[in-house]
Design an enzyme around this catalytic site. Structure first.
Site, PDB file in Angstrom:
ATOM      1  N   TYR A  72       0.832  -1.206   0.000  1.00  0.00           N
ATOM      2  CA  TYR A  72       0.000   0.000   0.000  1.00  0.00           C
ATOM      3  C   TYR A  72       0.863   1.251   0.000  1.00  0.00           C
ATOM      4  CZ  TYR A  72       0.701   0.976   5.024  1.00  0.00           C
ATOM      5  OH  TYR A  72       1.231   1.289   6.247  1.00  0.00           O
ATOM      6  N   CYS A  73       0.242   2.334  -0.426  1.00  0.00           N
ATOM      7  CA  CYS A  73       0.860   3.659  -0.387  1.00  0.00           C
ATOM      8  C   CYS A  73      -0.253   4.634   0.007  1.00  0.00           C
ATOM      9  CB  CYS A  73       1.501   4.004  -1.742  1.00  0.00           C
ATOM     10  SG  CYS A  73       0.320   4.072  -3.111  1.00  0.00           S
ATOM     11  N   ARG A  74      -0.161   5.860  -0.435  1.00  0.00           N
ATOM     12  CA  ARG A  74      -1.179   6.845  -0.087  1.00  0.00           C
ATOM     13  C   ARG A  74      -2.504   6.541  -0.785  1.00  0.00           C
ATOM     14  NH1 ARG A  74      -2.978  11.525  -2.381  1.00  0.00           N
ATOM     15  NH2 ARG A  74      -3.941  13.000  -0.957  1.00  0.00           N
ATOM     16  N   ILE A 101      -3.787   3.901   1.735  1.00  0.00           N
ATOM     17  CA  ILE A 101      -4.082   4.165   3.140  1.00  0.00           C
ATOM     18  C   ILE A 101      -5.251   5.138   3.284  1.00  0.00           C
ATOM     19  CG2 ILE A 101      -2.423   6.048   3.458  1.00  0.00           C
ATOM     20  CD1 ILE A 101      -1.808   4.764   6.257  1.00  0.00           C
TER      21      ILE A 101
END
Length: 116
Positions: A72-74, A101
């Site tokens: 995951y990232c932003r 996220i």
């Protein structure tokens, strides 16, 4: 039955709700945050390990090919790039958190509001 077997899509996408259920389970997997260190320090999903995309090519070899990886990232874009990189290296059990996220936090907030 494994939560990962319930993720029935060819693109390796996991939703925030699916991740929440996986986190509650006793399944073995690795949750990887590919954002930068300062982003991780501000907030991250509990239990995740940090491997920034900027250094991913040099450090991703520490990840096991023998267990599911959720990235995951932003918002999901950088983690998709990391997932594609892993797939090129022969990783077959990779999942990208849809919406990153931001989606996970929105799901958590919605769940908290539903409990009130």
């Amino acid at each position: 039955m494994s939560h990962f077997q319930n993720i029935n899509n060819e693109h390796g996408i996991v939703t925030a709700e699916q991740l929440k259920n996986i986190l509650k389970s006793n399944e073995t997997f690795t949750l990887v945050d590919v954002r930068e260190k300062d982003e991780y320090q501000m907030n991250h999903i509990q239990g995740s390990v940090l491997i920034p995309l900027s250094d991913f090519e040099n450090t991703c070899s520490v990840l096991s090919k023998n267990q599911p990886l959720i990235l995951y990232c932003r918002s999901g874009r950088r983690s998709l790039l990391a997932q594609q990189h892993l797939q090129k290296k022969g990783y077959t059990n990779t999942f990208n958190l849809e919406g990153g996220i931001l989606a996970y936090q929105a799901h958590e907030k919605k769940g908290a509001n539903d409990e009130n």
